[in-house]
Design a protein around this motif. Sequence first.
Motif, short mmCIF file in Angstrom:
data_model
loop_
_atom_site.label_atom_id
_atom_site.label_comp_id
_atom_site.label_asym_id
_atom_site.label_seq_id
_atom_site.Cartn_x
_atom_site.Cartn_y
_atom_site.Cartn_z
N UNK A 150 82.23 -16.26 33.77
CA UNK A 150 82.34 -17.42 33.44
C UNK A 150 83.06 -18.08 34.47
N UNK A 151 83.62 -17.84 35.62
CA UNK A 151 84.06 -18.62 36.62
C UNK A 151 83.38 -19.06 37.58
N UNK A 152 82.27 -18.54 37.52
CA UNK A 152 81.29 -19.21 38.70
C UNK A 152 81.67 -18.76 40.19
N UNK A 153 81.58 -20.08 40.80
CA UNK A 153 82.24 -19.83 42.28
C UNK A 153 83.52 -19.21 42.45
N UNK A 154 84.48 -19.65 41.42
CA UNK A 154 85.69 -19.37 41.50
C UNK A 154 86.10 -17.71 41.51
N UNK A 198 91.55 -28.87 32.69
CA UNK A 198 91.59 -28.28 33.99
C UNK A 198 90.74 -27.09 34.03
N UNK A 199 90.68 -26.11 33.04
CA UNK A 199 89.87 -24.88 33.31
C UNK A 199 88.53 -25.56 33.13
N UNK A 215 95.88 -20.71 39.08
CA UNK A 215 94.86 -21.45 38.58
C UNK A 215 94.89 -21.44 37.22
N UNK A 216 95.03 -20.60 36.53
CA UNK A 216 94.93 -20.50 34.91
C UNK A 216 96.19 -20.71 34.28
N UNK A 273 87.15 -27.40 36.52
CA UNK A 273 87.09 -26.52 37.64
C UNK A 273 85.82 -25.70 37.54
N UNK A 274 85.90 -24.81 36.20
CA UNK A 274 84.94 -23.97 36.06
C UNK A 274 83.47 -24.43 35.75
N UNK A 325 93.36 -28.05 41.33
CA UNK A 325 94.19 -26.82 41.21
C UNK A 325 95.45 -27.35 41.78
N UNK A 354 76.24 -22.65 40.36
CA UNK A 354 75.84 -21.07 40.83
C UNK A 354 74.61 -20.75 40.13
N UNK A 375 81.52 -25.10 38.70
CA UNK A 375 81.27 -23.93 39.79
C UNK A 375 80.30 -23.26 38.96
N UNK A 376 80.07 -23.07 37.64
CA UNK A 376 79.13 -22.31 37.15
C UNK A 376 77.87 -22.90 37.25
N UNK A 386 86.52 -19.68 26.88
CA UNK A 386 88.11 -19.31 27.75
C UNK A 386 88.80 -20.43 27.58
N UNK A 420 98.90 -29.93 37.56
CA UNK A 420 98.41 -29.57 36.17
C UNK A 420 98.99 -30.81 35.37
N UNK A 436 78.37 -24.89 47.22
CA UNK A 436 79.52 -24.15 47.47
C UNK A 436 80.70 -24.90 47.74
N UNK A 471 82.96 -20.48 29.41
CA UNK A 471 83.87 -21.28 29.96
C UNK A 471 84.32 -21.98 28.46
#
Lengths: 219, 260, 482
Positions: A113-117, B113-114, A164-165, B117-118, B33, B125, B121-122, B72, B36, B22, B69
Motif C-alpha cells: 500500500x505504501x508504493x515508493x515509500x 497526510x497518509x 511518517x505515520x 503521500x501514499x 512529512x 509505481x 507513490x502508489x 489504511x 503534520x 521516483x 491506502x
Amino acid sequence: MKPVPFTVKGTIVTTTSISSTRSPLRLRAKWRVVDIVVASVVGVAIGLVYFAWDQVYVPATAPLEAALPGLQSITYGIWLVAGVLGALIVRKPGAAIFVEVLAATVEGLLGAKWGLLTLEGGFVQGLGAELVFLVFVYANWRVFVAVLAGAASGLGMAVNDLTLWYAGASQGFASAYAICAVVSGAVIAGLGSWLLVRALARTGALSRFASGRSAAAAN
Amino acid sequence: MSVMTPVAGRQAVYRLNPVAKVVASAIIGIALVISIDWVSAGVALAIEGVLFLWSGLSPRRFFLRTLAVWIAAPLAGFTILLYGRPSGAVHFQFLFMQVTDGSIELAIATVLRVLAIALPAVVLFVTIDPTDLADGLAQVAKLPARFVLGALAGLRLVSLFLEDWRSLELARRARGVGDSGRIRRLLGQSFALLVLSIRRGSKLATAMEARGFGAPGKRTWARESRLGRGDAALIALGVLVAAAAVSASVITGHWNVIGA
Amino acid sequence: MTSAAASIRARGWGWRHAGRSTWVVSGLDLAVEPGERVLLLGASGSGKSTLVHALAGVLGGDDDGERRGELLIDGRAPDAARGRVGLVLQDPDSQVVLARVGDDVAFGCENLGVPREEIWRRVRESLDAVGLDLPLWHPTSELSGGQKQRLALAGVLAMRPGLILLDEPTANLDPDGVIEVRDAVRRVVESTGATLVVIEHRVSVWRDLVDRVVVLEAGGGAVADGSVDEVLRREGAGLAASGVWVPGFEPAAPARATLAGSSRLLHTEDLSIARVASTVLHTGIELELASGRMLAVTGPNGSGKSTLGLTIAGLLPPAAGAVVVEGYPDQPVRWKSRDLVSRIGTVFQDPEHQFLTGRVSDELSIGPKALGMPGPEIARRSADLAERLRLDHLMHANPFTLSGGEKRRLSVAAVLATRPPILVLDEPTFGQDSRTWLELVGMLRDLLDDGTAALAITHDPEFVSALADDEFRLSVPEVVGG
C-alpha cells in the motif's frame, strides 16, 4: 564485426595455487557476482513473504493494538528479516541495506500500500542493521551481533514509522511502539535470521559462501 | 499477478522515465512529512486529485490499486484519534484512550497526510516497468550497474518462485501434513522456497558471469535511458505540489513541524 | 558471424572447492585444437562440470577454492578470455537473465562493451541462427524449455565466442526440445567453426556432432581420449556401469511378471482438468487404473500431463466430472491430507518440492507418523525402505545435500512408506543416469508385481516400453491464455 585477434604468447601465464589463509579486508569486502545475485534473490524471496504478511498483518495485530496501543509493532520484526539475513549470508558491506531495500521494492511492485515509500522504509530499516555490522568491521557474524543488528533495524523502523505515520502520537504510544519494535527486531529478525542461516547452511545451499562453510563446519 | 509485466498503456505517463516518477513522488513525500497539519496535506491532496486524471489508470484500476491506502489512512487516523497527543477539551476517555480537540485535529491531518503521500507513490509505481527502472537507475541515477542488474535478474525469478510455492503447497498435502498446523507449514514452505531460490540464484550468477557480467571494462547499454522534457515536467509538477502545500500551510499559520 | 576458433591447453590442472579436502580434478593434461568438437564423459562427480566452469572463467577466485597447474585458452587464463568463451548450462530457467527476448540476448554484448547499434544487429543475427523467430519484446517467461536453451545459445553466440561450452544443455528437456537444441547447436558450430566442448550423459544425442570423446575420472585426469567409436568400444561398458547412457550398452529392463488377475482401483468419469479454474485444458477424460498395471500418460510439453496427474492424485480439483476411487464415496480431492497419504501416493517431478525435514530418516517416517503408526513399526518400515533403496548410509544426511539420483530415490521411498495402493509418478526418470534409471524401473516393477496401480507421466520411451501396460496420450490443448 572483425574477429578479435588472438596470439598465443611465448610466455605462459601460470596460475599457480595461492593458498593464503586469510585474505585482507579489502579483498573480502569486494562483492563477487554470486554475492550480488544471491543477495538479490534472497531479497526478492523475502519481498514475497513481506507482501504475504502485508495481507494479513492488520487482523493479526489488531488484538495486540487493542490490548496496549503501540504493542502491534511486536510482530513487525518480520519486515526486518531481509536485511539481517542478507548480510549474514553474503557478509559484504552494504548487504543489509541492499537486501532490505530490494525486498521492499518487490513488496512495492506487487502492490504494497505504501508504493515508493516502502523503499524509503526499507532503506532506514536496512541502515540500522548495516551500522551494527559496520561497528564490528564486517568481521563478526556471531549470534549476538545478529541480535544487535535486528534490534537496530527495529529502531530504524520505529523512528521511520513514528515520523511518517504516527507523527501526532502521544509519548506513551511512541515509547511502547519503539520498545516493541526493537524487541521484535532483535528476536525475529536478529535471532531468527541467524538460525535460518544455520539451517540453510545444512542444506548445502550456501556452499559458495563463507557463511555456509563455517556453519557447516560447526556441525 | 506478474511483477515483470506491469500495467501497460499508451498515455504519456507510460513513456516517462521511472527515475522521474521516483523523484517527483519523493519531493512530495519529503515536503509533507515535515509537518503534520491538515492544510498542507489537504492542499497537496486536492492538486493530486486533479493530476490523477492523467495517471494512465482507469477509475476502476485506480481504486483497486490504491484500495489498501483508502483502508489504511482512516485506520491510522483512528489510532491517532484515540492515542494522539492530547490538548484542549476532553471528549472521551477510557483506559489509555483519550479523544480531545487536539487529537481530533491531528487525526484529520493524519488521514489527509497518509493519502497525500501514499496515493502518488502508489499510482506512479503501478506504471513502472522493472527493466526500465533498472535502466534508469543505472544510467540516469548512476547507481552501480552490477547491483542494479543483479537485482533485476533476481526479480525475474518471482514468477518461478510462485510456481515453486504452488508445488510446495500441493506436495505438503500429498505427504499427509496438509490438514493442520498452518503457521508451521507456512514456515516450512518459506524455508524450502529460500533453499530453492538460493540454489537458483547461484546458478543464475554462474550464467551471468559466463556472459561477461561483472567483468572489468566499460559496459554499454542496449537500451538508452535519459530524462526528457516530459520527465522534467513531471518533476516540476512534484515541486509545484510541494511548494503550494507548504506555502498554503505557512501562510494560514497551520504549519506544524513534527516533534516540535 | 565468424570469430577465430579457440584452443585449450591444460597442464597438470586441478581444482579443489573451498572447505573440501579432496580435489575434484587433479593432474589434467589436455590439448584441444581450434575447431575441434569434444564430448566430455565421466561418472557423476568426475569433475566434468568443474572443468567446463573453469574454462568459462566462472569457478571463482580464492574465496571459492584452490587451483593448481595451468589452464589456458588461446594461451591466456580463462578469466582474461571473457567473451571468447560462451557457456550454456543445464537448467533452462536459471539462465534467462532478462524479461524480454531481445534484452536477454543483448546482455552479454552489453557486458563486453559492444556499441549499441552493433548489439542490436548481433541480437537479430543470433536469434536467426538458433531459429528463434520471435519479436524482440517477447516475454522470456513464456518460452518452452527448448526455446529457453536456444535463447541462451543465442546470448552466447552474440558475444562471438571462439569456444562454446555446453553443460548438459538438453538434460531437462523433452525429446522434441532435445532435438531442437541439438540442431541449433549444429547450425551454430557449422557456421562459426567455433571449438565445442559438450558434457552429456546421453551419448546418442551428440554422437554425430562431435569428433572426439574425452573421459574424465573423479580426482584424476583424462583416462580416455580419442575418436567416438574408439573410445566407446574400449570404455563403453565401464561408462555404462557408471551411469552414462552409451549406445549399445543400454540397461536391460527386468521382465514383468504375468498377472493372475487385476481389479480396477480408480477411474474417471467425464473428467475435465484445469490448472487454474478459469482455463480448462481437457474435457471428457475417461481412464482407469487397475492393480498391477501401469498407465503411462504421454504427450508434448504444455499438454497438461502434470495437471491430469495432480487431479487424479487428489491435489487439484476437477473442473468437471469426477475421479472415483473404488470403495470411497468422496472424490480424492475432498479427502483429508492424512487419509490421502495412505491411499494415493504422489511422486513429484522435482524431489526437492516434497522434502519436509532436515534428515533422511525423518523424511521416511513423516508419512507413517501422520497416520499415527506406533514408533517401532515406523522405525522398521524406514529401515527396510532405506536398505532397499540404498539410502541406509545416508540416514542422518540432510535431504537437500543428496545427489540427484539419491534425491529421486528418497522421494520415492518417502511415498512408499505409507504403502499407498495407487501411485502417481511425475517424470520419475527425468534427467537420471542409467544406473538410477535401472534401479527405479526395478523397484517399480516389484511394486506392480505386488499389485500396486500406477500412473506415470513420462517423456521417456524406454521407461514406457519397460513398464507401461497402457498408454494415454494427451495433445496440446487449444486454449488461449492460461
